[in-house]
Design an enzyme around this catalytic site. Sequence first.
Site, PDB file in Angstrom:
ATOM      1  N   HIS A 156      -5.698  -4.565  -3.003  1.00 26.58           N
ATOM      2  CA  HIS A 156      -6.470  -3.902  -1.942  1.00 26.58           C
ATOM      3  C   HIS A 156      -7.160  -2.624  -2.406  1.00 26.58           C
ATOM      4  CE1 HIS A 156      -3.330  -0.821  -0.687  1.00 26.58           C
ATOM      5  NE2 HIS A 156      -2.638  -1.624  -1.468  1.00 26.58           N
ATOM      6  N   LYS A 165      -9.524  -5.354   4.533  1.00 25.10           N
ATOM      7  CA  LYS A 165      -9.774  -3.958   4.934  1.00 25.10           C
ATOM      8  C   LYS A 165     -10.112  -3.061   3.735  1.00 25.10           C
ATOM      9  CE  LYS A 165      -4.925  -2.354   4.910  1.00 25.10           C
ATOM     10  NZ  LYS A 165      -4.291  -3.608   4.492  1.00 25.10           N
ATOM     11  N   GLU A 168      10.017 -11.777   2.634  1.00 27.16           N
ATOM     12  CA  GLU A 168      11.325 -11.551   2.033  1.00 27.16           C
ATOM     13  C   GLU A 168      12.386 -12.558   2.474  1.00 27.16           C
ATOM     14  OE1 GLU A 168      10.742  -6.900   0.770  1.00 27.16           O
ATOM     15  OE2 GLU A 168      12.018  -7.319   2.505  1.00 27.16           O
TER      16      GLU A 168
END
Length: 427
Positions: free
Chosen positions: A130, A157, A319
């Site tokens: 990112h 984003k 997870e």
Amino acid sequence: MRPRSPLLLALKLSVVLGSLWTLFLLSGPTIDFNPTYILRYRWLEYTGDDGSPESVCNCTAIQQGDEETLEQTKILTITKDFRKSIQIPDEYYINATQDCRNFKLSRKYLTFPLSQEEEDFPLAYSIVVHQKVQNFERLLRAIYAPQNIYCIHVDNKSEGSVISAIEAITSCFPNVFLVSKRVTVVYAAWSRVQADLNCMADLYNASTKWKYFINLCGQDFPLKTNLEIVRALRYLRGGNSMESKRMPEHNYRFTNSFEVVNGNLKVTGKQKTPPPFNLPILSGGAYIVVNRGYVRSVLEDHRILTLIEWSKDTYSPDEFLWATIQRLPGVPGSNWLGAKHDMSDINAIARLVKWHWHEGSRGSLEAVYPKCEGNHVRAICVYGVGDLQWMLAQHHLFANKFDIYTDPVAIYCLEKYLRQKALADLH
Ligand SMILES: *[C@@H]1O[C@H](CO)[C@@H](O)[C@H](O)[C@H]1NC(C)=O
Ligand SMILES: *[C@@H]1O[C@H](CO)[C@@H](O)[C@H](O)[C@H]1NC(C)=O
Ligand SMILES: *[C@@H]1O[C@H](CO)[C@@H](O)[C@H](O)[C@H]1NC(C)=O
Ligand SMILES: *[C@@H]1O[C@H](CO)[C@@H](O)[C@H](O)[C@H]1NC(C)=O
């Protein structure tokens, strides 16, 4: 290329032949004694003559854990001028990749498989990023091989310049591509898994040849060469490697329903139904090393597709999802549910991570590894040069986290070590 005098060339030749000769003596007569072959690839070494600011550091001494060198290096990395000199703006990559041939050449990307063994065992990578394009490019260069295939998920984003720079880099390689569906990744939310799933689907569809799938993020870095990775995977004999352990049956992460509100994950107050088919939910990590059949199951097995739907409003499904699938009967390379098959992140080869609360000194009952020599982000160690010696002694294929702006020399010495090792294994 700089013009070279015949004398300099002759000198270089003798140096190469000299080191080759010691190599020959050390490894015995089985080595293929072919000086022209070695000469052809010598230019692929990272020499530091490209003027990179880290090249003043003595990586040999750093790798050996020499205290004085480590101290000096730490001081260097916090000086203002040095920190400034390692910054590379996103625009640089957009410009430099206009000439792909020159970009690959000057960055010393490998453009041919280093061995038949590696060529016969292509890998598929999913890389979720990112920010920090330089971190990404250094990672890509360290793991790049033309027989492998790479899917890059850039966060929806991310800044426009980050997306453009990464797109520009991928455009230079036929086997590196941007994911077809980009999502906005929210910390601990389902979207983190969706990013990997989108790449899994693209990779599965893009090529039938690859043997293993590895997922990475922009802050990972390899600890092994491509050849070493291939050998470690072959040694798994079709198995997968990841953290997968029992956890309490009632865990707030999946007994409560969560939703994203203004970019953050919030509890909705609703209780969730038990997992589909009463599947036992296991605990693990976001990073996995799995065979092609595991990926096929994730994309097609109706039990897994149901589990995926059920997981979408849980907390940090990354997870537990992969760890749970790893213990599902019928999934290629999976393990039985029996507790003796539980595996910790330390025993798996997928990822080396230093959690703050497991650090300590050897001999202490609780400590799992020596203390972090860098700093912590969300209780995870961002490695410093002082961690290198220990790290290179571990069996993991990749380590997390590295940050070019926390300790650029840690990455520099690691990439240099790996390239030297890859070329030394050539014959
Ligand atoms: C780097 O460190 C090694 C090991 O301590 C030492 O042998 C070597 O001379 C050093 N190189 C330079 C250029 O200082
Ligand atoms: C753009 O890249 C070219 C080489 O590909 C280089 O010669 C030129 O200086 C670069 N321009 C900028 C503004 O960085
Ligand atoms: C991606 O971001 C844009 C705004 O930049 C937004 O309109 C769009 O819905 C986002 N797409 C996804 C899949 O999140
Ligand atoms: C797989 O790739 C083909 C083109 O090679 C495309 O037509 C098809 O839609 C893809 N399928 C998926 C599930 O992405």
